[in-house]
Motif scaffolding. Structure first.
Motif: not given
Length: 118
Positions: A52-57, A94-96
């Motif tokens: 996602d745009d926060q770097g979460q995988r 909410e993840s993009k």
């Protein structure tokens, strides 16, 4: 490996194929093409992640989606042949998601590809 299609959100194909509360499913249609001269074995779900745009995988889920036939857990692809199927991922609502990543060798090789998705 190539991402051929993207579904966001992705709907579960079966009665029990549903994400947990506060989550949604996304899915990528992946094509694994064997350009070599020998049989190639792969566990596609083990090497696939979305970012996602926060770097979460987020890793893949063993689920079928209505977007199309799922990618088997293990594939053996003869030389000059291909395997095509959908892999689902469970992500927070909410993840993009912006990227699909695939690492060869069932996620253990040093060769990877990244595809932007919208």
């Amino acid at each position: 490996m190539t991402v051929r299609n993207w579904a966001d959100p992705a709907a579960g194909a079966g009665e029990y194929d549903k994400p947990w509360g506060g989550k949604r499913w996304v899915a990528a249609q992946l094509e694994l093409r064997n350009t070599g001269k020998a049989l190639y074995g792969e566990v596609p779900g083990a090497g696939a992640e979305v970012i996602d745009d926060q770097g979460q995988r987020f890793g893949s889920k063993a689920a079928e989606v209505t977007a199309g036939p799922w990618m088997p857990g293990s594939v053996k692809v003869p030389a000059e042949e291909r395997a095509l199927g959908w892999i689902a991922f469970e992500v927070p609502v909410e993840s993009k998601i912006g990227t699909v990543q695939f690492v060869l060798g069932s996620g253990c090789a040093n060769r990877a590809g990244w595809w932007a998705v919208k």
